[in-house]
Write an enzyme that holds these catalytic residues in place. Structure first.
Site, mmCIF file in Angstrom:
data_model
loop_
_atom_site.group_PDB
_atom_site.id
_atom_site.type_symbol
_atom_site.label_atom_id
_atom_site.label_comp_id
_atom_site.label_asym_id
_atom_site.label_seq_id
_atom_site.Cartn_x
_atom_site.Cartn_y
_atom_site.Cartn_z
ATOM 1 N NE ARG A 102 -2.053 -0.300 -8.130
ATOM 2 C CZ ARG A 102 -1.765 -0.426 -6.834
ATOM 3 N NH1 ARG A 102 -1.552 -1.626 -6.332
ATOM 4 N NH2 ARG A 102 -1.657 0.632 -6.064
ATOM 5 C CE1 TYR A 125 -11.301 0.494 2.173
ATOM 6 C CE2 TYR A 125 -9.942 1.832 0.711
ATOM 7 C CZ TYR A 125 -10.243 1.371 1.988
ATOM 8 O OH TYR A 125 -9.490 1.783 3.062
ATOM 9 C CB SER A 181 -7.401 -10.764 11.757
ATOM 10 O OG SER A 181 -8.715 -11.018 12.207
ATOM 11 C CB SER A 236 -8.711 5.677 3.298
ATOM 12 O OG SER A 236 -7.767 5.573 2.267
ATOM 13 C CG LEU A 273 5.806 -0.446 -2.891
ATOM 14 C CD1 LEU A 273 6.176 -1.208 -4.159
ATOM 15 C CD2 LEU A 273 6.130 1.052 -3.060
ATOM 16 C CE LYS A 322 -12.282 2.673 5.005
ATOM 17 N NZ LYS A 322 -12.527 2.110 6.336
ATOM 18 C CG PHE A 381 2.198 -1.457 -10.757
ATOM 19 C CD1 PHE A 381 2.489 -2.566 -11.544
ATOM 20 C CD2 PHE A 381 1.563 -1.678 -9.538
ATOM 21 C CE1 PHE A 381 2.167 -3.862 -11.120
ATOM 22 C CE2 PHE A 381 1.235 -2.959 -9.107
ATOM 23 C CZ PHE A 381 1.549 -4.053 -9.898
ATOM 24 C CG ASP A 410 -1.630 3.047 -9.035
ATOM 25 O OD1 ASP A 410 -2.378 2.856 -8.056
ATOM 26 O OD2 ASP A 410 -0.691 2.283 -9.337
ATOM 27 C CB CYS A 467 -13.465 -11.627 7.308
ATOM 28 S SG CYS A 467 -13.244 -9.847 7.308
ATOM 29 C CE LYS A 479 -5.897 -4.336 4.506
ATOM 30 N NZ LYS A 479 -4.653 -4.058 5.170
ATOM 31 C CG PHE A 485 -1.884 10.201 3.717
ATOM 32 C CD1 PHE A 485 -2.783 10.787 4.626
ATOM 33 C CD2 PHE A 485 -1.825 10.738 2.450
ATOM 34 C CE1 PHE A 485 -3.579 11.878 4.262
ATOM 35 C CE2 PHE A 485 -2.599 11.834 2.075
ATOM 36 C CZ PHE A 485 -3.472 12.403 2.986
HETATM 37 P P1 NAD Z 1 -7.126 -5.329 8.256
HETATM 38 O O1 NAD Z 1 -7.892 -6.079 7.228
HETATM 39 O O2 NAD Z 1 -5.809 -5.867 8.673
HETATM 40 O O3 NAD Z 1 -8.028 -5.129 9.565
HETATM 41 C C1 NAD Z 1 -9.420 -5.034 9.520
HETATM 42 C C2 NAD Z 1 -9.965 -6.029 10.539
HETATM 43 O O4 NAD Z 1 -11.386 -5.940 10.569
HETATM 44 C C3 NAD Z 1 -9.610 -7.468 10.201
HETATM 45 O O5 NAD Z 1 -9.056 -8.080 11.341
HETATM 46 C C4 NAD Z 1 -10.959 -8.114 9.834
HETATM 47 O O6 NAD Z 1 -11.002 -9.465 10.207
HETATM 48 C C5 NAD Z 1 -11.923 -7.240 10.604
HETATM 49 N N1 NAD Z 1 -13.279 -7.124 10.032
HETATM 50 C C6 NAD Z 1 -13.636 -6.781 8.773
HETATM 51 N N2 NAD Z 1 -14.971 -6.724 8.663
HETATM 52 C C7 NAD Z 1 -15.482 -7.022 9.885
HETATM 53 C C8 NAD Z 1 -16.784 -7.110 10.412
HETATM 54 N N3 NAD Z 1 -17.864 -6.902 9.655
HETATM 55 N N4 NAD Z 1 -16.945 -7.435 11.718
HETATM 56 C C9 NAD Z 1 -15.866 -7.667 12.510
HETATM 57 N N5 NAD Z 1 -14.595 -7.595 12.059
HETATM 58 C C10 NAD Z 1 -14.419 -7.267 10.761
HETATM 59 O O7 NAD Z 1 -6.978 -3.833 7.732
HETATM 60 P P2 NAD Z 1 -6.118 -2.640 8.302
HETATM 61 O O8 NAD Z 1 -5.055 -2.366 7.321
HETATM 62 O O9 NAD Z 1 -5.780 -2.866 9.704
HETATM 63 O O10 NAD Z 1 -7.177 -1.473 8.170
HETATM 64 C C11 NAD Z 1 -8.001 -1.078 9.252
HETATM 65 C C12 NAD Z 1 -8.945 0.008 8.783
HETATM 66 O O11 NAD Z 1 -8.183 1.111 8.273
HETATM 67 C C13 NAD Z 1 -9.878 -0.411 7.651
HETATM 68 O O12 NAD Z 1 -11.131 0.190 7.873
HETATM 69 C C14 NAD Z 1 -9.219 0.157 6.419
HETATM 70 O O13 NAD Z 1 -10.148 0.426 5.403
HETATM 71 C C15 NAD Z 1 -8.612 1.444 6.974
HETATM 72 N N6 NAD Z 1 -7.463 1.895 6.179
HETATM 73 C C16 NAD Z 1 -6.409 1.045 5.956
HETATM 74 C C17 NAD Z 1 -5.340 1.473 5.180
HETATM 75 C C18 NAD Z 1 -4.180 0.548 4.895
HETATM 76 O O14 NAD Z 1 -3.445 0.798 3.961
HETATM 77 N N7 NAD Z 1 -3.961 -0.519 5.641
HETATM 78 C C19 NAD Z 1 -5.332 2.763 4.645
HETATM 79 C C20 NAD Z 1 -6.414 3.615 4.915
HETATM 80 C C21 NAD Z 1 -7.471 3.170 5.693
HETATM 81 C C1 UD1 Z 2 -3.756 1.579 -2.508
HETATM 82 C C2 UD1 Z 2 -5.226 1.724 -2.833
HETATM 83 C C3 UD1 Z 2 -5.823 2.803 -1.934
HETATM 84 C C4 UD1 Z 2 -5.578 2.478 -0.460
HETATM 85 C C5 UD1 Z 2 -4.063 2.332 -0.259
HETATM 86 C C6 UD1 Z 2 -3.683 1.978 1.151
HETATM 87 C C7 UD1 Z 2 -5.353 1.154 -5.238
HETATM 88 C C8 UD1 Z 2 -5.613 1.685 -6.613
HETATM 89 N N1 UD1 Z 2 -5.375 2.082 -4.249
HETATM 90 O O1 UD1 Z 2 -3.180 2.804 -2.776
HETATM 91 O O2 UD1 Z 2 -7.214 2.916 -2.148
HETATM 92 O O3 UD1 Z 2 -6.086 3.512 0.361
HETATM 93 O O4 UD1 Z 2 -3.582 1.291 -1.133
HETATM 94 O O5 UD1 Z 2 -4.169 0.701 1.461
HETATM 95 O O6 UD1 Z 2 -5.187 -0.029 -5.028
HETATM 96 N N2 UD1 Z 2 3.204 -0.397 -6.592
HETATM 97 C C9 UD1 Z 2 4.099 -0.999 -7.436
HETATM 98 N N3 UD1 Z 2 4.183 -2.363 -7.427
HETATM 99 C C10 UD1 Z 2 3.405 -3.143 -6.607
HETATM 100 C C11 UD1 Z 2 2.500 -2.509 -5.731
HETATM 101 C C12 UD1 Z 2 2.411 -1.131 -5.753
HETATM 102 O O7 UD1 Z 2 4.803 -0.345 -8.193
HETATM 103 O O8 UD1 Z 2 3.508 -4.375 -6.659
HETATM 104 C C13 UD1 Z 2 3.126 1.072 -6.595
HETATM 105 C C14 UD1 Z 2 1.741 1.591 -6.920
HETATM 106 O O9 UD1 Z 2 1.594 1.760 -8.289
HETATM 107 C C15 UD1 Z 2 1.743 2.916 -6.155
HETATM 108 C C16 UD1 Z 2 2.657 2.672 -4.954
HETATM 109 O O10 UD1 Z 2 3.428 1.515 -5.292
HETATM 110 O O11 UD1 Z 2 2.311 3.898 -6.947
HETATM 111 C C17 UD1 Z 2 1.895 2.385 -3.676
HETATM 112 O O12 UD1 Z 2 0.956 1.358 -3.928
HETATM 113 P P1 UD1 Z 2 0.001 0.767 -2.793
HETATM 114 O O13 UD1 Z 2 0.827 0.278 -1.668
HETATM 115 O O14 UD1 Z 2 -0.916 -0.210 -3.449
HETATM 116 O O15 UD1 Z 2 -0.798 2.026 -2.243
HETATM 117 P P2 UD1 Z 2 -1.693 3.116 -3.027
HETATM 118 O O16 UD1 Z 2 -1.489 3.065 -4.476
HETATM 119 O O17 UD1 Z 2 -1.458 4.414 -2.377
#
Ligand code: NAD
Ligand code: UD1
Length: 341
Positions: free
Chosen positions: A296, A153, A40, A128, A204, A157, A222, A299, A38, A88, A182
Site C-alpha cells: 500500500r 492528516y 459517530s 499519533s 487492518l 497532527k 499489503f 506504508d 461526523c 483521521k 500507536f
Molecule cells: P473517531 O473518528 O472514532 O473519533 C473522533 C470523533 O470526533 C468522532 O466522534 C467525530 O464525530 C468527532 N469529530 C470530528 N471532528 C469534529 C469536530 N470538528 N467537532 C466535533 N466533533 C468532531 O476517531 P478515533 O479513532 O477515536 O480517534 C480519536 C483521535 O485520536 C483523533 O484525533 C485521531 O486522529 C487520533 N488518533 C487515532 C488513531 C487511531 O488509529 N484510531 C491513531 C492515532 C491518533
Molecule cells: C494507518 C495510517 C496512519 C494512522 C494509523 C492508525 C496509512 C498509510 N497510515 O497506519 O497514519 O496513524 O493507520 O490509524 O493509512 N494492512 C493490510 N491489509 C489491510 C489493511 C492494512 O495488510 O486491509 C496492513 C498495512 O499495510 C499495515 C498494517 O496492516 O502494514 C496496519 O495497517 P493500518 O491498520 O492501516 O495502520 P497503519 O498502517 O499503521
C-alpha cells in the site's frame, strides 16, 4: 490539585473517546462530551450509559462553532480538556486536504481560544505515531525527530503539536499533554462499544473482523517483501482500553502541576500483519481467508514504540496483550455486525 469537576471530551462519542469516557467515569471524573457526529452515532451515548450507569452531559456540536463552545464553557466549570475531535483517514486527507486542515487545526484553535477566555489551563491532545513519519530506528522514543510526514492528516497532527509546544513555552501556567498513540485496536470487553468505521475499513483490525463476520470476502495483506521477520509490516497494536486508561494517568500527571509532557502510548511490542491475523484466528477459532496483495502506498515497514517514559512518569503499563485485543475486537464485531445502530 485534583481535578474534581468536569473534563470536556471533544470527540467523546468516537472510538477512543467513548472508551476514555468510560475510564473517566470509573475513576470518578465527570466527563462532558462535545461531538458533531461526523464519524459517530448517538447510540454510542446509550452504550456508555449502559456500561457505566452514567449518561454524560453531551453537546452535539462542532468544536469550530465558537458560539456553541462559549455556551459549553459557560455552562460547565471545566477543569481540563481531552481533545480527540478530528478527522483521521489518511487517504481522504490527501483527497480533501483543506477539510483536514480546517477541521483538525480549526477545532484546536477555537478550543484553545475558549480555554484561555475561561481560564481552563489543562489539555490532553490526541496525537499519533504518524508524526514520526518513516522512523530511522525502532523502537521510537519521544525525542526522535517529527515532522517529515507525507500526508495532510499527519501534517495536521504535527502542526497542532507545534502550536501546543509554543503555547507551553509562552505560558508556563498551562498543563499540556501530547499523547502519540500507536495502533489502537480491541474494544470494551462488554462488546457494547468498539470501532465502527464508515464504509470499507482502511485499517487492518476492522478489515479482519469484517472478513470474520462475512461482510468482506477476504483480507488483502499489503506486501510480504518488507525487510521484516515474515516480510509483512510491523506495528504496535494497543488495546483501546489500555489507551483509555493512559488518559486518566495523564490527567493525574497534569493535576500535579503545569508544564508540557509528551508520551508515546503503545505496548513496546511489534507485531507483523501475519502475526496479527494468526493471533486472531487462534484466539477466536475462526479462519480468515487472505491473499498477499501489492504494497500500500505510503506504508512504512516498521513502527513500534518505546514506552519507558510513560511508564516512568505516569506508571503507564498495558494490561491487555494481542490475544486479548483479537478476542475483544471479535466480541464487539460479532455482537454488532453492522456497528452501532
Ligand atoms: P473517531 O473518528 O472514532 O473519533 C473522533 C470523533 O470526533 C468522532 O466522534 C467525530 O464525530 C468527532 N469529530 C470530528 N471532528 C469534529 C469536530 N470538528 N467537532 C466535533 N466533533 C468532531 O476517531 P478515533 O479513532 O477515536 O480517534 C480519536 C483521535 O485520536 C483523533 O484525533 C485521531 O486522529 C487520533 N488518533 C487515532 C488513531 C487511531 O488509529 N484510531 C491513531 C492515532 C491518533
Ligand atoms: C494507518 C495510517 C496512519 C494512522 C494509523 C492508525 C496509512 C498509510 N497510515 O497506519 O497514519 O496513524 O493507520 O490509524 O493509512 N494492512 C493490510 N491489509 C489491510 C489493511 C492494512 O495488510 O486491509 C496492513 C498495512 O499495510 C499495515 C498494517 O496492516 O502494514 C496496519 O495497517 P493500518 O491498520 O492501516 O495502520 P497503519 O498502517 O499503521
Amino acid at each position: 490539585m485534583a481535578f474534581k469537576n468536569k473534563i470536556l471530551v471533544t470527540g467523546g462519542l468516537g472510538y477512543i473517546g467513548s472508551h476514555t469516557v468510560i475510564s473517566l467515569i470509573e475513576n470518578g471524573y465527570d466527563p462532558i462530551i462535545v461531538d458533531n457526529m461526523c464519524n459517530s452515532k448517538i447510540e454510542a451515548l446509550n452504550r456508555i450509559e449502559k456500561i457505566s450507569g452514567v449518561r454524560p452531559n453531551t453537546y452535539i456540536a462542532d468544536v469550530r462553532d465558537e458560539e456553541k463552545m462559549e455556551q459549553i464553557f459557560k455552562e460547565n466549570k471545566i477543569d481540563a480538556v481531552i481533545h480527540f475531535a478530528g478527522l483521521k483517514a489518511v487517504g481522504e486527507s490527501v483527497q480533501k486536504p483543506k477539510l483536514y486542515y480546517d477541521n483538525n487545526i480549526g477545532s484546536t484553535e477555537v478550543l484553545l481560544k475558549k480555554m484561555k477566555e475561561h481560564g481552563v489551563k489543562n489539555i490532553v491532545f490526541s496525537s499519533s505515531a504518524t508524526v514520526y513519519g518513516n522512523p530511522k530506528k525502532v523502537p521510537i522514543v519521544e525525542s526522535d525527530p517529527i515532522g517529515e510526514v507525507t500526508n495532510p492528516y499527519a501534517d495536521t497532527k504535527v502542526q497542532i503539536e507545534y502550536i501546543l509546544q509554543a503555547l507551553a513555552k509562552q505560558d508556563p501556567s498551562l498543563g499540556i499533554a501530547i499523547l502519540r498513540y500507536f495502533n489502537p485496536i480491541g474494544a470494551h470487553p462488554s462488546g457494547l462499544i468498539g470501532e465502527d468505521p464508515r464504509g470499507i475499513p482502511n485499517n487492518l483490525m476492522p478489515y479482519v473482523t469484517q472478513v470474520a463476520v462475512g461482510k468482506l470476502p477476504e483480507l488483502n495483506v499489503f506486501g510480504n517483501d518488507y525487510p521484516t521477520r515474515d516480510g509483512t509490516c510491523i506495528r504496535d497494536y494497543i488495546h483501546v482500553c489500555d489507551l483509555a486508561r493512559g488518559h486518566v494517568l495523564t490527567l493525574k500527571k497534569l493535576e500535579q502541576g503545569p508544564g508540557l509532557v509528551i508520551y508515546n502510548l503503545g505496548t513496546s511490542v511489534g507485531t507483523t500483519v501475519l502475526e496479527l491475523v494468526n493471533a486472531f484466528m487462534k484466539a477466536n477459532n475462526i479462519t480468515i481467508p487472505y491473499k498477499i496483495a501489492p504494497r500500500r502506498a505510503g506504508d512504512i515497514p516498521e513502527c513500534y514504540a518505546n514506552c519507558d517514559k510513560a511508564y516512568k512518569e505516569i506508571g503507564f503499563k498495558t494490561q491487555y496483550n494481542i490475544v486479548d485485543c483479537c478476542r475483544d475486537s471479535w466480541n464487539w464485531q460479532k455482537k454488532n455486525p453492522n456497528g452501532l445502530n
